[in-house]
Write an enzyme that holds these catalytic residues in place. Structure first.
Site, PDB file in Angstrom:
ATOM      1  N   ASP A   1       0.837  -1.189   0.000  1.00 55.18           N
ATOM      2  CA  ASP A   1       0.000   0.000   0.000  1.00 55.18           C
ATOM      3  C   ASP A   1       0.879   1.248   0.000  1.00 55.18           C
ATOM      4  O   ASP A   1       1.859   1.340   0.762  1.00 55.18           O
ATOM      5  CB  ASP A   1      -0.894  -0.026   1.248  1.00 55.18           C
ATOM      6  CG  ASP A   1      -1.793   1.178   1.359  1.00 55.18           C
ATOM      7  OD1 ASP A   1      -2.676   1.335   0.503  1.00 55.18           O
ATOM      8  OD2 ASP A   1      -1.607   1.971   2.306  1.00 55.18           O
TER       9      ASP A   1
ATOM     10  N   GLU B   1       1.837  -0.415  -5.046  1.00 50.23           N
ATOM     11  CA  GLU B   1       0.890   0.641  -5.387  1.00 50.23           C
ATOM     12  C   GLU B   1       1.758   1.895  -5.515  1.00 50.23           C
ATOM     13  O   GLU B   1       2.154   2.483  -4.500  1.00 50.23           O
ATOM     14  CB  GLU B   1      -0.162   0.813  -4.292  1.00 50.23           C
ATOM     15  CG  GLU B   1      -1.188   1.881  -4.632  1.00 50.23           C
ATOM     16  CD  GLU B   1      -2.169   2.140  -3.491  1.00 50.23           C
ATOM     17  OE1 GLU B   1      -3.363   2.326  -3.777  1.00 50.23           O
ATOM     18  OE2 GLU B   1      -1.724   2.187  -2.327  1.00 50.23           O
TER      19      GLU B   1
END
Length: 730
Positions: free
Chosen positions: A350, A386
């Site tokens: 993330d 990401e």
């Protein structure tokens, strides 16, 4: 509360490994803190309700506090109290009245109870310079010593090659919470996900890996609880080594391992979505739960001139400081633990740009990225970034190191925009369909580095993408101001559910178009769980706080259309697996290879001829073809391949386009394997090169060339068997 003592039964222990390590005779405790003056180990009863003993760790070696307690074993409940200066102006926030979680704890018990007692300052005053002396122990979760032994028996990791990967993103709780074939006590847990019926369904979709949304222990934010909501997604970690207790039916670490073993047995890899960029402790006004009280100045990035404040590149209040060697070590130790002890196959990071940040900004040669590249354990697993954050220069798609794959939001936006009917999208779409070489074709990176998706947990589901023009997040209690307002969605003529058969037919075709686009593109496909049968979140594009039927997969409400769409997805995945040219491990070359006499990739217009500059510049062009010659070079060895030649034609016009099948391609005949306008068609029509085929409005068709190397009956038989196999799994 017991008085702090240095018991006669404690030994010095060792500074390594960090955390609580049981050796069969006792437990070694080791905690990093560069600025603490004293550390106390607090022991509790099995429920974590009563503190039974407090022991000062006797040794301090290389900034690590440590001690060994014989006869302390698995299931022992513990926490730390850390002494040091409380000086927020200098970034020091020690408060020994606050019980702290061990950053290396392998298990947590209990849930956080919000109250002023969990803050290092007198929260009621709003003044962080005050010092709160109330004990937080009754209000916070505790750590638990674990027995690491587990018999993996015949577990063997699938080790799927990247070019064969198809990822399926799901939420552990939401996927089985309403599953009728999962016993009530197992629903929403690792045990539920490991059930044979659940594993068999996932396997039947043709995917190769499941990507689990965060399972590390996390916190429900107080503001959500006050609105009757929860942190459903789990992107608020407070422990990087422990699974969250709410996902365990048995309360044991072994349950997660058993789930992994069952998934591996079915040939499915397990990828964890991990959040190492921030923690649940928030900014200077947040609670003191672990890192903040252990050594705030080491664990977090603080403003250099005013270390009272946190650098907030995450938008969540704080940023983990991977520039500190011990903090970097913690993250690397966590990753290795999940691979070696828990047998996971990879990670999705993330806001991964933050992990590559140094003081001067994002750096391809930053400490974390370099550590991953040279680590022999991590070199064998999937690493997916990401590639963005909220900080300056935070958008880094295509700039991660070789060996990494990256979520490609440009693919998402381009495919959405094209099928929505926006003008001038063909040129960029062509780049995205062919692997986004403009981002990833460098330093030996392969097409699989582009993780292609149209929907994921964050945003609309596929059904909602074609059913709503606007987000509908009213249930989140934020006046519909949260979530992205630019969704590139189109409701096809009505906002939300409708009984209009024409609109529903367009919606179903649009979903098939986007599913086919993902699975027929070069790169790594990523599907969102439930999209295969058109799951809805009622227009909520930010369901992070909806631990209820808005987010849960409702298996009992899958109608005939949903089942038909699931069958269609199975056919797509089978075609991708059967046709290597759809998943090349090498970028398709759009220039003519004189030596091989092959042009691997050609873009075709509706007249059946190669696209020219005028076509590319035509903003109104919405119908075109992608011709993938199966003879194109497929590896570094200079020789032609012997794969089936394919032609994918896409038409985002509202009207039918007569598309002339190219006559200069291999062979004289084409067979239509997939037509999103006729997904249930029993026969695959055979057409001669140079003849037109009507591509219905908003449709995608995949043709296979009938060539001497792949005679008609071979391709026909393949199409027939794929169709039969897909139908047999419904």
């Amino acid at each position: 509360m017991p008085d702090p003592v240095l018991t006669s039964r404690i030994d010095e222990g060792l500074p390594v490994p960090l955390g609580a390590t049981y050796d069969g005779f006792g437990t070694n405790f080791a905690l990093f803190s560069a600025n603490a003056t004293k550390v106390e180990l607090c022991l509790f009863d099995l429920n974590g309700d009563k503190e039974t003993e407090r022991v000062e760790l006797p040794e301090y070696t290389n900034e690590i506090w440590h001690g060994y307690l014989p006869d302390i074993g698995p299931e022992t409940v513990y926490g730390y109290r850390v002494y040091g200066p409380y000086d927020p102006e200098k970034g020091m926030r020690f408060n020994h009245n606050k019980l702290l979680l061990d950053p290396y704890a392998k298990a947590h018990i209990g849930q956080l109870k919000w109250g002023p007692e969990i803050f290092g300052y007198k929260m009621e005053t709003g003044d962080e310079f005050t010092f709160d002396d109330r004990d937080s122990a009754p209000f916070v979760p505790k750590c638990q010593v674990v027995d690491p032994s587990f018999t993996w028996s015949r577990d063997r990791k699938p080790e799927t090659f990247w070019d064969r990967m198809i990822i399926y993103e799901l939420h552990v709780r939401g996927f089985t919470k309403l599953h009728p074939q999962v016993p009530e006590e197992m629903r929403g847990t690792f045990a539920g996900l490991a059930r044979g019926e659940v594993v068999a369904y996932i396997k039947s979709l043709g995917v190769t890996a499941i990507e689990l949304m965060p399972v590390h222990t996390f916190v429900d934010d107080d503001s959500l609880l006050k609105r009757g909501l929860k942190n459903y997604w789990g992107y608020d970690s407070i422990g990087f080594f422990a699974v969250d207790p709410r996902y365990s039916a048995s309360g044991t670490v072994a349950e997660f391992k058993q789930m992994v073993a069952h998934l591996h047995d079915a040939g499915l890899e397990v990828i964890l979505d991990v959040v190492y960029n921030h923690t649940a402790e928030g900014n200077q006004l947040g609670p003191t739960l672990s890192f903040k009280g252990i050594d705030n100045a080491s664990y977090y990035r603080l403003l250099q001139d005013t270390p009272r404040y946190y650098i907030n590149d995450t938008g969540t209040g704080n940023t983990v400081n991977l520039s500190n060697p011990r903090v970097l070590q913690m993250v690397m130790d966590s990753l290795r633990y999940w691979v070696t002890d828990m047998h996971v196959d990879g990670f999705r990071f993330d806001l991964a740009t933050i992990l590559g940040r140094e003081t001067h900004g994002f750096d391809q040669g930053g400490g974390f990225l370099d550590a991953c590249r040279q680590d022999p354990v991590l070199a064998e697993v999937k690493l997916i970034a990401e590639p963005w954050d909220l900080g300056p220069g935070g958008y880094q798609v295509g700039w991660f190191s070789p060996g990494w794959a990256e979520w490609n939001d440009r693919y998402r936006d381009t495919v959405r925009s094209y099928w929505k009917g926006d003008a001038g999208k063909v040129a960029e779409l062509a780049t995205r369909l062919s692997g986004s070489a403009d981002f990833f074709n460098k330093r030996g990176r392969k097409p699989w580095a582009s993780v292609n998706f149209v929907t994921v947990h964050d945003g609309f589901t596929l059904n909602d993408l074609v059913s709503y023009n606007e987000k509908h997040n009213e249930a989140n209690g934020e006046d519909n101001k949260d979530g992205n307002s630019n969704n590139l969605s189109w409701n096809c003529g009505a906002e939300g559910p409708t009984v209009d058969a024409t609109i529903n037919e367009i919606r179903q075709r649009q979903m098939r178009n986007m599913l086919a686009s993902i699975l027929f593109s070069q790169g790594t496909p990523l599907l969102l769980a439930g999209d295969e049968f058109a799951r809805t979140q009622q227009g909520n594009n930010n369901a992070y706080c909806q631990d209820n039927e808005i987010s849960w997969v409702n298996w009992d409400k899958i109608g005939p259309e949903g089942k038909a769409q699931t069958t269609f997805v199975r056919k797509l995945t089978m075609l991708r697996n059967a046709l290597p040219v759809l998943r090349r491990n090498r970028y398709l070359d759009a220039t003519f290879d004189e030596k091989l006499g092959v042009k691997a990739l050609t873009w075709i217009n509706a007249t059946g001829t190669e696209m020219d500059e005028g076509n590319w510049q035509d903003a109104n062009l919405r119908c075109f073809g992608m011709l993938m010659d199966g003879r194109g070079q497929s590896s570094g060895i200079k020789r032609p391949a012997d794969d089936v030649t394919l032609l994918m034609v896409m038409n985002s016009h509202s009207d039918m386009v007569q598309f002339t099948l190219p006559a200069f391609a291999r062979g004289k005949w084409w067979i239509a394997l997939v037509d999103t306008d006729e997904p249930d068609r029993a026969e695959c029509p055979r057409l001669q090169s140079g003849t037109p085929y009507g591509i219905n409005g908003r449709s995608l068709v995949l043709f296979a060339a009938l060539t001497p190397g792949n005679p008609g009956h071979t391709v026909r038989r393949m199409a027939f068997e794929l169709s039969r196999a897909a139908e047999s799994t419904t």
